[in-house]
Design a protein around this motif. Structure first.
Motif, short mmCIF file in Angstrom:
data_model
loop_
_atom_site.label_atom_id
_atom_site.label_comp_id
_atom_site.label_asym_id
_atom_site.label_seq_id
_atom_site.Cartn_x
_atom_site.Cartn_y
_atom_site.Cartn_z
N ARG A 1 -7.08 2.14 2.81
CA ARG A 1 -6.50 1.23 2.42
C ARG A 1 -5.34 0.72 3.41
NH1 ARG A 1 -4.81 -0.89 -3.65
NH2 ARG A 1 -4.26 -3.01 -3.16
N ALA A 2 -4.62 1.89 3.67
CA ALA A 2 -3.22 1.77 4.36
C ALA A 2 -3.49 1.41 5.80
CB ALA A 2 -2.28 2.89 4.20
N SER B 1 0.06 4.99 -0.87
CA SER B 1 -0.03 5.14 -2.28
C SER B 1 -1.60 5.55 -2.35
CB SER B 1 -0.44 3.50 -2.59
OG SER B 1 -1.02 3.43 -3.85
N HIS C 1 0.51 -1.30 0.04
CA HIS C 1 0.03 0.05 -0.13
C HIS C 1 0.88 1.17 -0.01
CE1 HIS C 1 -3.33 -2.66 0.64
NE2 HIS C 1 -2.51 -3.30 1.64
N ALA D 1 -4.71 -2.20 6.03
CA ALA D 1 -3.93 -3.31 6.02
C ALA D 1 -3.14 -3.32 7.46
CB ALA D 1 -2.63 -2.81 4.94
#
Length: 199
Positions: free
Chosen positions: A87-88, A80, A72, A91
């Motif tokens: 999203r990071a 990213s 990510h 994770a």
């Protein structure tokens, strides 16, 4: 570090053993002798891989965390644009949830200091890279050329994230999506300026 197949097999066995043992109790109570028995290695072999069971646990979790985080990151090591911070953050929480018993056993009443430090350092590294790539997102009063200021801003965010994770992982049923939503809601908006409009 040697890339000898025997070395790599021993490392894999030791890391698997410490994760298994640390899922049931604090890593500080695990002995080298126990780890050697569980991994089927000698004490000499253990000390070629780690200085203590806690250091071995930090390395084992760190390896897994880095493997998840790198997926990510942008080419500069920042967050990213594809999926951005949600999203990071997802994770990170998925990693913690995957090793939930280990993280829970390492909290008394806060996360074991070496583990907390390693987790925060990994997050700081990504956040500093993000700020360097997107200096226009910095809040007023923070200079993009001031490395100490960037580290302080990123350190503040990382410590808050890890503190939230400590609370989240101890819940009866940690929910990743709820955790992501709440952690991001508590984060200052300047972090997201570079990714506005991304999912």
């Amino acid at each position: 570090m040697s890339l000898d197949p025997r070395y790599l097999r021993s490392r894999q066995r030791l890391r698997a053993a410490v994760l298994e043992l640390a899922a049931g109790r604090s890593a500080e109570s695990i002995t080298v002798a126990e780890l050697c028995r569980a991994a089927g290695v000698t004490r000499d072999t253990f000390y070629r891989h780690a200085e203590s069971p806690v250091a071995l646990l930090v390395a084992a979790l760190g390896e897994r965390f880095e493997a998840a985080a790198v997926l990510h990151q942008d080419p500069d090591g920042g967050v990213s644009a594809e999926g951005g911070f949600p999203r990071a953050e997802r994770a990170v929480l998925e990693h913690v949830l995957q090793h939930r018993d280990v993280y829970r056993a390492a909290i008394d009443p806060v996360l074991l200091a070496p583990l907390r430090s390693a987790l925060e350092s990994s997050i700081v590294e990504v956040l500093v890279a993000h700020l360097r790539r997107h200096p226009g997102t910095l809040p007023v009063g923070v200079d993009a050329d001031d490395d100490e200021a960037l580290a302080l801003v990123a350190g503040y965010a990382a410590a808050g994230t890890v503190g939230a994770i400590e609370r989240w992982v101890q819940g009866p049923e940690p929910d990743v999506e709820r955790g992501v939503r709440l952690i991001l809601a508590a984060s200052p908006s300047f972090w997201f300026r570079a990714h506005e409009g991304t999912v």
